[in-house]
Motif scaffolding. Sequence first.
Motif, mmCIF file in Angstrom:
data_model
loop_
_atom_site.group_PDB
_atom_site.id
_atom_site.type_symbol
_atom_site.label_atom_id
_atom_site.label_comp_id
_atom_site.label_asym_id
_atom_site.label_seq_id
_atom_site.Cartn_x
_atom_site.Cartn_y
_atom_site.Cartn_z
ATOM 1 N N SER A 1 44.993 15.897 10.822
ATOM 2 C CA SER A 1 43.925 15.871 10.154
ATOM 3 C C SER A 1 43.254 14.392 10.599
ATOM 4 N N PRO A 2 41.856 14.018 10.437
ATOM 5 C CA PRO A 2 41.650 12.732 10.933
ATOM 6 C C PRO A 2 42.332 11.718 10.228
ATOM 7 N N ASP A 3 42.549 11.872 8.660
ATOM 8 C CA ASP A 3 43.304 10.826 7.973
ATOM 9 C C ASP A 3 44.554 10.927 8.408
ATOM 10 N N ARG A 4 45.309 11.960 8.805
ATOM 11 C CA ARG A 4 46.677 12.003 9.109
ATOM 12 C C ARG A 4 46.886 12.540 10.446
ATOM 13 N N PRO A 5 46.812 12.303 11.740
ATOM 14 C CA PRO A 5 46.689 13.002 13.024
ATOM 15 C C PRO A 5 48.373 13.027 13.372
ATOM 16 N N LYS A 6 48.754 13.868 12.689
ATOM 17 C CA LYS A 6 50.486 14.165 12.897
ATOM 18 C C LYS A 6 50.456 14.975 14.095
ATOM 19 N N LEU A 7 51.043 14.472 15.304
ATOM 20 C CA LEU A 7 51.470 15.310 16.036
ATOM 21 C C LEU A 7 53.246 15.355 16.264
ATOM 22 N N TYR A 8 53.426 16.888 16.617
ATOM 23 C CA TYR A 8 54.825 17.137 16.621
ATOM 24 C C TYR A 8 55.203 17.175 18.193
ATOM 25 N N ASN B 1 45.622 23.716 23.332
ATOM 26 C CA ASN B 1 46.641 23.047 22.405
ATOM 27 C C ASN B 1 46.225 21.937 22.032
ATOM 28 N N ARG B 2 44.908 21.109 22.068
ATOM 29 C CA ARG B 2 44.564 19.952 21.567
ATOM 30 C C ARG B 2 43.992 20.217 20.059
ATOM 31 N N ALA B 3 44.643 19.752 18.944
ATOM 32 C CA ALA B 3 44.186 19.950 17.439
ATOM 33 C C ALA B 3 42.944 19.309 17.393
ATOM 34 N N SER B 4 42.629 18.261 18.263
ATOM 35 C CA SER B 4 41.264 17.660 17.858
ATOM 36 C C SER B 4 40.122 18.489 18.198
ATOM 37 N N VAL B 5 40.010 19.537 19.071
ATOM 38 C CA VAL B 5 39.076 20.331 19.495
ATOM 39 C C VAL B 5 38.708 21.448 18.393
ATOM 40 N N ILE B 6 37.854 21.377 17.749
ATOM 41 C CA ILE B 6 37.673 22.305 16.702
ATOM 42 C C ILE B 6 36.266 23.452 17.025
ATOM 43 N N LYS C 1 45.497 11.852 19.227
ATOM 44 C CA LYS C 1 46.337 10.744 18.702
ATOM 45 C C LYS C 1 45.406 9.895 17.612
ATOM 46 N N LEU C 2 44.061 9.558 17.828
ATOM 47 C CA LEU C 2 43.131 8.846 17.036
ATOM 48 C C LEU C 2 42.829 9.809 15.671
ATOM 49 N N GLY C 3 42.845 10.997 15.832
ATOM 50 C CA GLY C 3 42.292 11.797 14.524
ATOM 51 C C GLY C 3 40.785 12.127 14.780
ATOM 52 N N LEU C 4 40.361 12.149 15.902
ATOM 53 C CA LEU C 4 38.928 12.296 16.112
ATOM 54 C C LEU C 4 38.673 13.865 16.448
ATOM 55 N N LEU C 5 37.889 14.407 15.662
ATOM 56 C CA LEU C 5 37.457 15.908 15.822
ATOM 57 C C LEU C 5 36.633 16.022 17.026
ATOM 58 N N LEU C 6 36.805 17.124 17.696
ATOM 59 C CA LEU C 6 35.615 17.077 18.982
ATOM 60 C C LEU C 6 34.973 18.669 18.899
ATOM 61 N N TRP C 7 34.022 18.461 19.594
ATOM 62 C CA TRP C 7 32.870 19.571 20.017
ATOM 63 C C TRP C 7 33.080 19.837 21.565
ATOM 64 N N GLU C 8 33.463 20.701 22.424
ATOM 65 C CA GLU C 8 33.579 20.763 23.741
ATOM 66 C C GLU C 8 32.584 21.687 24.069
ATOM 67 N N GLU C 9 32.212 21.296 25.450
ATOM 68 C CA GLU C 9 30.883 22.223 25.596
ATOM 69 C C GLU C 9 30.876 22.615 27.168
ATOM 70 N N ASN D 1 32.363 4.681 12.368
ATOM 71 C CA ASN D 1 32.746 5.355 11.261
ATOM 72 C C ASN D 1 32.799 7.025 11.597
ATOM 73 N N CYS D 2 32.857 7.136 12.818
ATOM 74 C CA CYS D 2 32.814 8.731 13.162
ATOM 75 C C CYS D 2 34.267 9.201 12.770
ATOM 76 N N ASN D 3 34.056 10.622 12.456
ATOM 77 C CA ASN D 3 35.315 11.563 12.514
ATOM 78 C C ASN D 3 35.190 12.653 13.652
ATOM 79 N N PHE D 4 33.956 12.716 14.373
ATOM 80 C CA PHE D 4 33.715 13.952 15.344
ATOM 81 C C PHE D 4 32.949 13.498 16.257
ATOM 82 N N VAL D 5 33.119 13.800 17.623
ATOM 83 C CA VAL D 5 32.346 13.383 18.422
ATOM 84 C C VAL D 5 31.965 14.804 19.493
ATOM 85 N N ARG D 6 30.915 15.033 19.950
ATOM 86 C CA ARG D 6 30.258 16.040 20.749
ATOM 87 C C ARG D 6 30.369 15.409 22.223
ATOM 88 N N LEU D 7 31.261 16.080 22.818
ATOM 89 C CA LEU D 7 31.379 15.899 24.493
ATOM 90 C C LEU D 7 30.337 16.719 25.125
#
Length: 626
Positions: free
Chosen positions: A284-291, A420-425, A381-389, A360-366
């Motif tokens: 999650s953005p608060d805890r961007p845990k990667l395994y 496989n990128r969790a950031s992309v929602i 890694k940073l915990g930013l959510l993404l919109w990809e287009e 203070n963003c948690n989301f970026v539209r690319l």
Amino acid sequence: MNAAAPTFLMPSLLKSSCFLLLTALTARAAPVNASLRPGLDLNGQWHRIVDPYDTGYYDYRLQPYDAAAQPSGGFFLDRRPQAETDLIEYSFDASPLLAVPGDWNSQDERLLYYEGTVWYRRLFDYTPSGANSRVFLWFGAANYEADVYLNGHKLGHHVGGFTPFAFEATALLQPSGNSLVVRVNNQRRRAGVPTVMTDWWNYGGLTRDVRLVEAPATFIADCAIHLASGARDRIAVRVRLDGAQPVQKITITIPELSLTAGSTTGADGVAAIELAAPGLALWSPDRPKLYTVTVAAETDGLTDEIGFRTIAVRGHDILLNGQPLFLRGICLHEENPLRGGRAFSPADATLLLGWARELNCNFVRLAHYPHNEHMARLADKLGLLLWEEIPVYWAITWDDPDTLANARNQLAELIGRDQNRASVIVWSVANETPVGEARTRFLRTLIDDARSRDGTRLVSAAMEVRTDPADADHKIVDDPLGEFTDLQSFNEYVGWYDGLPEKIARVRWTISRDKPVIISEFGADAVQGMHGGPNTRFSEEYQEQVYRLTLPMLDKIPQFRGCTPWILCDFRSPRRVLPQIQDGWNRKGLIGENGQRKKAFDVLKAYYAGHLGVPEPRGSTTTDQR
Ligand code: GCB
């Protein structure tokens, strides 16, 4: 960098290459995770020939040299005179250099507006480490189409300026003195994706990393790793092998969770594996845990850093890991304003996403096309959510089946790269397209594709708003496309293209579907450092006023669940010609081309600081459910 520069105008000689283009769209099998595999980095200085008439591609009868059985010419042959009698009218060795990755426009002022062909050449030596290895030449992106040749032979053709592609080079590779020649052409095309009219710079070239990738004879060609549908403690992995040995044992390991699971691929090289993952910490953005996840076949393996999360919509809410979420977003173009030119490196990603975090963003539209892979990897890694287009933008040729095939291929290549990128929602299939049957049919195909390739994300498009003909203050969102998307996302420019800022407070909304509303754009132009009153066009105060009035107005929309204002940084656009104000730049950035923040930056930053928790939307906008 804004100085007027000579424009090389490309004659429209390329019609016949359109046929080639269309036969070459289908993605070929190539090893997945190419950017992480062993091989040879081919970034660096390449010789280049600027070829506005495509002299190196066509003979004087307009026949492509590379289509002949015994080519008599063509720059891809990379010839040097052997005798004083030889007539060879080009020379890579004597030609200037261009840095790869990098667009050509920002490397040479004479190429600032250039649209046409540039030939690139790089020499290299390589001996594969394995006796049966296969080698691929992999390109992070080449805008807009590319022909790739190794040692005088054509490897392939690729269309689409923002997604990765690779061609197999095993049979042609020599231990030393390989000549890799790439023809890159960025001419805009009416039936292209994007089409001829956009609001961004048409940067050409080998704009992203180039690598030689070594893979085993049978390799992992696709691998999707995510939570199993509906679960938070089960992981689903789908693997596809390519090569002569499709039936192999597959083992998945996640050492940190002491997890191992296995299966065997079928004759089609495919295996679907599910494994229980008790105790899995969700990303999650608060805890961007990667395994660290390893997928091993008998002949190949890959290791990647993967986050696990769910994303869904329920009524008006967007749920991340089951919890309602407000998207504090911003739009971005893939441009580094400080350096000028396309962004391509981890350092560029750090700069741009660092500014987004400062807001203070948690989301970026690319926007408005797939950005380089470093962006999504850093966002993970940073915990930013993404919109990809993908660049299905404005007036695409909706009835052209080749245009659709092209758009579908770009979407497939994007999903293949970032699945496989969790950031992309969000996968977004289009921006501001005109309502119409052919348009909706085209975009529905893309939406269906996105869902069938990847059921773990939301699908959307940036739609438009219309004005009630009887009441200019009544805005209506009822694009039929909204029936098929997960979000009601739309761009609105009340206060800039639509009235003055004072109009903003008067606006009433009718939003026809009961889905979360994401405002995918709003904004106003401001020249950093230019001051005036709140109605002075292009002043920082005008832009500040638009933000001050828009944010509380949006808060009144009951379904409002976030926004991505237009835009983080000023960006280059040939449409923006107003001297002393635009000078070739769209000025809607919250940060100027000099890196300095404008006043509206702080307005948005403070608003987002107040939205760090879950929003309690107020207001009484009508929802007309149909
Ligand atoms: C839009 C487009 C975006 C433009 C922007 C503008 O609606 O989606 O690409 O750059 O407006 O500045 O006009």
